[in-house]
Design a protein around this motif. Structure first.
Motif, mmCIF file in Angstrom:
data_model
loop_
_atom_site.group_PDB
_atom_site.id
_atom_site.type_symbol
_atom_site.label_atom_id
_atom_site.label_comp_id
_atom_site.label_asym_id
_atom_site.label_seq_id
_atom_site.Cartn_x
_atom_site.Cartn_y
_atom_site.Cartn_z
ATOM 1 N N LEU A 1 0.833 -1.200 0.000
ATOM 2 C CA LEU A 1 0.000 0.000 0.000
ATOM 3 C C LEU A 1 0.872 1.255 0.000
ATOM 4 O O LEU A 1 2.056 1.212 0.342
ATOM 5 C CB LEU A 1 -0.913 0.004 1.235
ATOM 6 N N HIS A 2 0.252 2.369 -0.315
ATOM 7 C CA HIS A 2 0.994 3.617 -0.451
ATOM 8 C C HIS A 2 1.634 4.042 0.884
ATOM 9 O O HIS A 2 0.949 4.206 1.890
ATOM 10 C CB HIS A 2 0.047 4.715 -0.934
ATOM 11 N N GLY A 3 2.935 4.178 0.849
ATOM 12 C CA GLY A 3 3.666 4.636 2.033
ATOM 13 C C GLY A 3 3.976 3.542 3.031
ATOM 14 O O GLY A 3 4.556 3.809 4.083
ATOM 15 N N ARG A 4 3.589 2.301 2.733
ATOM 16 C CA ARG A 4 3.715 1.230 3.745
ATOM 17 C C ARG A 4 4.726 0.164 3.363
ATOM 18 O O ARG A 4 4.698 -0.932 3.893
ATOM 19 C CB ARG A 4 2.349 0.564 3.977
ATOM 20 N N VAL A 5 5.622 0.459 2.478
ATOM 21 C CA VAL A 5 6.538 -0.598 2.043
ATOM 22 C C VAL A 5 7.512 -1.002 3.153
ATOM 23 O O VAL A 5 7.895 -2.174 3.253
ATOM 24 C CB VAL A 5 7.297 -0.187 0.761
ATOM 25 N N LEU A 6 7.899 -0.078 4.002
ATOM 26 C CA LEU A 6 8.912 -0.412 5.006
ATOM 27 C C LEU A 6 8.393 -1.367 6.080
ATOM 28 O O LEU A 6 9.088 -2.335 6.416
ATOM 29 C CB LEU A 6 9.496 0.867 5.620
ATOM 30 N N PRO A 7 7.194 -1.153 6.638
ATOM 31 C CA PRO A 7 6.738 -2.128 7.632
ATOM 32 C C PRO A 7 6.542 -3.525 7.064
ATOM 33 O O PRO A 7 6.837 -4.527 7.736
ATOM 34 C CB PRO A 7 5.430 -1.539 8.164
ATOM 35 N N LEU A 8 6.062 -3.627 5.826
ATOM 36 C CA LEU A 8 5.874 -4.983 5.284
ATOM 37 C C LEU A 8 7.227 -5.649 5.004
ATOM 38 O O LEU A 8 7.397 -6.853 5.206
ATOM 39 C CB LEU A 8 4.957 -4.971 4.063
ATOM 40 N N ALA A 9 8.203 -4.839 4.576
ATOM 41 C CA ALA A 9 9.535 -5.404 4.321
ATOM 42 C C ALA A 9 10.189 -5.841 5.631
ATOM 43 O O ALA A 9 10.794 -6.909 5.709
ATOM 44 C CB ALA A 9 10.412 -4.367 3.616
ATOM 45 N N ALA A 10 10.040 -5.022 6.661
ATOM 46 C CA ALA A 10 10.633 -5.368 7.970
ATOM 47 C C ALA A 10 9.965 -6.618 8.535
ATOM 48 O O ALA A 10 10.632 -7.482 9.124
ATOM 49 C CB ALA A 10 10.490 -4.194 8.930
ATOM 50 N N GLY A 11 8.647 -6.731 8.362
ATOM 51 C CA GLY A 11 7.937 -7.910 8.859
ATOM 52 C C GLY A 11 8.365 -9.170 8.131
ATOM 53 O O GLY A 11 8.557 -10.230 8.749
ATOM 54 N N ALA A 12 8.549 -9.054 6.823
ATOM 55 C CA ALA A 12 8.990 -10.209 6.041
ATOM 56 C C ALA A 12 10.383 -10.647 6.471
ATOM 57 O O ALA A 12 10.682 -11.842 6.563
ATOM 58 C CB ALA A 12 8.966 -9.873 4.555
ATOM 59 N N LYS A 13 11.225 -9.681 6.755
ATOM 60 C CA LYS A 13 12.595 -10.009 7.184
ATOM 61 C C LYS A 13 12.578 -10.692 8.549
ATOM 62 O O LYS A 13 13.378 -11.601 8.806
ATOM 63 C CB LYS A 13 13.430 -8.722 7.238
ATOM 64 N N LEU A 14 11.650 -10.273 9.404
ATOM 65 C CA LEU A 14 11.543 -10.911 10.722
ATOM 66 C C LEU A 14 11.108 -12.367 10.565
ATOM 67 O O LEU A 14 11.601 -13.255 11.260
ATOM 68 C CB LEU A 14 10.523 -10.151 11.574
ATOM 69 N N ALA A 15 10.185 -12.613 9.622
ATOM 70 C CA ALA A 15 9.697 -13.979 9.409
ATOM 71 C C ALA A 15 10.779 -14.884 8.852
ATOM 72 O O ALA A 15 10.891 -16.046 9.226
ATOM 73 C CB ALA A 15 8.497 -13.955 8.463
ATOM 74 N N ASN A 16 11.584 -14.340 7.964
ATOM 75 C CA ASN A 16 12.655 -15.151 7.385
ATOM 76 C C ASN A 16 13.909 -14.289 7.193
ATOM 77 O O ASN A 16 14.090 -13.674 6.133
ATOM 78 C CB ASN A 16 12.226 -15.748 6.040
ATOM 79 N N PRO A 17 14.756 -14.230 8.210
ATOM 80 C CA PRO A 17 15.945 -13.371 8.109
ATOM 81 C C PRO A 17 17.015 -13.921 7.184
ATOM 82 O O PRO A 17 18.047 -13.272 6.988
ATOM 83 C CB PRO A 17 16.479 -13.328 9.552
ATOM 84 N N ASN A 18 16.781 -15.081 6.577
ATOM 85 C CA ASN A 18 17.834 -15.714 5.783
ATOM 86 C C ASN A 18 17.992 -15.157 4.380
ATOM 87 O O ASN A 18 18.979 -15.454 3.703
ATOM 88 C CB ASN A 18 17.585 -17.225 5.680
ATOM 89 N N ILE A 19 17.030 -14.391 3.906
ATOM 90 C CA ILE A 19 17.174 -13.856 2.544
ATOM 91 C C ILE A 19 17.173 -12.325 2.582
ATOM 92 O O ILE A 19 16.529 -11.726 3.444
ATOM 93 C CB ILE A 19 16.088 -14.366 1.569
ATOM 94 N N PRO A 20 17.910 -11.706 1.661
ATOM 95 C CA PRO A 20 17.908 -10.243 1.618
ATOM 96 C C PRO A 20 16.536 -9.696 1.247
ATOM 97 O O PRO A 20 15.840 -10.284 0.404
ATOM 98 C CB PRO A 20 18.956 -9.911 0.552
ATOM 99 N N VAL A 21 16.172 -8.613 1.885
ATOM 100 C CA VAL A 21 14.898 -7.944 1.603
ATOM 101 C C VAL A 21 15.215 -6.530 1.129
ATOM 102 O O VAL A 21 15.938 -5.794 1.800
ATOM 103 C CB VAL A 21 13.994 -7.908 2.856
ATOM 104 N N ILE A 22 14.687 -6.194 -0.038
ATOM 105 C CA ILE A 22 14.946 -4.881 -0.640
ATOM 106 C C ILE A 22 13.605 -4.180 -0.832
ATOM 107 O O ILE A 22 12.705 -4.722 -1.471
ATOM 108 C CB ILE A 22 15.670 -5.036 -1.995
ATOM 109 N N ALA A 23 13.498 -2.997 -0.260
ATOM 110 C CA ALA A 23 12.258 -2.226 -0.362
ATOM 111 C C ALA A 23 12.491 -1.016 -1.261
ATOM 112 O O ALA A 23 13.512 -0.332 -1.142
ATOM 113 C CB ALA A 23 11.807 -1.767 1.010
ATOM 114 N N HIS A 24 11.556 -0.789 -2.174
ATOM 115 C CA HIS A 24 11.617 0.384 -3.053
ATOM 116 C C HIS A 24 10.464 1.328 -2.690
ATOM 117 O O HIS A 24 9.345 0.869 -2.475
ATOM 118 C CB HIS A 24 11.430 -0.022 -4.523
#
Ligand code: SF4
Length: 293
Positions: free
Chosen positions: A72-95
């Motif tokens: 959603l608009h303006g919300r890319v960082l929380p979803l990226a941080a949450g995904a990284k918490l769920a699986n810290p083994n892969i790089p997460v890149i947010a645009h």
């Protein structure tokens, strides 16, 4: 020159969808550089999560392969941080774009910086809301006529780099969408960084940004590495990041790899071998439910 494509080569990142950015859009350069950086880091499409905000850049979400999420608009960082918490083994890149990142989602940027989440954030900074036809953003130059502000914005232009440095970042870089080679090196350094990597890409938007054009940016940017800049010098990095009056510094401006990231400081996860996605399992709650009736 022959180009060798190995199993993690550029072809693996190719999507059959056609890019629909305007001719000359800086998104083409960023799109090319992020794929090239992932290939050079030998990260296959199955080994990365790419998250996108709403904006012209968000159209990249189906223009390359990899695990992708268009939020959603303006919300890319929380979803990226949450995904990284769920699986810290892969790089997460947010645009994200400058509009959403410094207005609707600016709160998330504050907390991503102070939390030092181990993710990369690529700011597509074209100094306007391109997707909604050239509205002024918080980073539009004051006095610049835009579609939503024909007399120029009455507010001050947000001093984005001063703002970022006030939050004690651990990685700050700036690039230019016309310099793919430099962007590749910046993206690689950002992806390898231990914590939150803030990457500001000055992006040409020939359709709506008539002030910081591709040609104007080419005349003003310089590479700090060529001038012997020490990226561990916080005060100097802040000064050259903020002062764009005559020249605009690009490259890795600041990095402190000694600061633990958010997950390294998360006491509840310390000593855990599994990642949260591996710990998700069926739990019989019938006993608990019986106690409620
Ligand atoms: Fe690119 Fe600007 Fe066109 Fe959007 S409006 S696709 S940012 S040139």
């Amino acid at each position: 020159m022959s180009i060798h494509f190995d199993s993690t080569g550029m072809k693996k990142y190719c999507s059959s969808n056609t890019c629909n950015w305007c001719d000359g859009c800086g998104d083409y350069g960023i799109w090319t550089a992020i794929k090239r950086a992932l290939v050079e880091l030998q990260i296959p499409p199955s080994g990365v999560l790419l998250c996108y905000d709403v904006g012209c850049h968000g159209n990249m979400s189906d223009k390359l392969m990899g695990y992708r999420f268009h939020g959603l608009h303006g919300r890319v960082l929380p979803l990226a941080a949450g995904a990284k918490l769920a699986n810290p083994n892969i790089p997460v890149i947010a645009h994200g774009g400058d509009g959403a990142s410094f207005s609707e989602g600016v709160n998330h940027l504050v907390h991503a910086l102070r939390s030092n989440y181990p993710i990369t954030f690529i700011l597509h900074n074209n100094a306007n809301y391109g997707l909604t036809t050239g509205q002024a953003s918080a980073l539009t130059w004051q006095g610049q006529p835009m579609n939503s502000a024909p007399n120029g914005i009455p507010e001050n232009t947000l001093r984005s780099m001063d703002f970022v440095f006030s939050l004690e970042p651990t990685f700050v870089a700036r690039g230019f969408s016309g310099n793919i080679k430099q962007m590749v090196e910046i993206f690689k350094a950002a992806i390898r960084h231990r914590g939150f990597a803030f990457v500001d890409i000055l992006q040409a938007c020939p359709t709506y940004n008539k002030f910081a054009t591709h040609e104007w940016l080419m005349r003003h940017v310089y590479d700090v590495a060529a001038e012997g800049h020490d990226p561990s010098d916080f005060a100097k990095a802040r000064q050259i990041a903020v002062d764009t009056s005559e020249r605009i510094s690009t490259g890795v401006l600041y990095q402190d790899a000694g600061v633990p990231n958010f997950y390294e400081r998360l006491v509840a996860r310390q000593g855990k071998k599994a990642v949260p996605v591996e710990e998700v399992k069926k739990i019989d709650v019938s006993e608990f439910m019986r106690g409620l009736v």
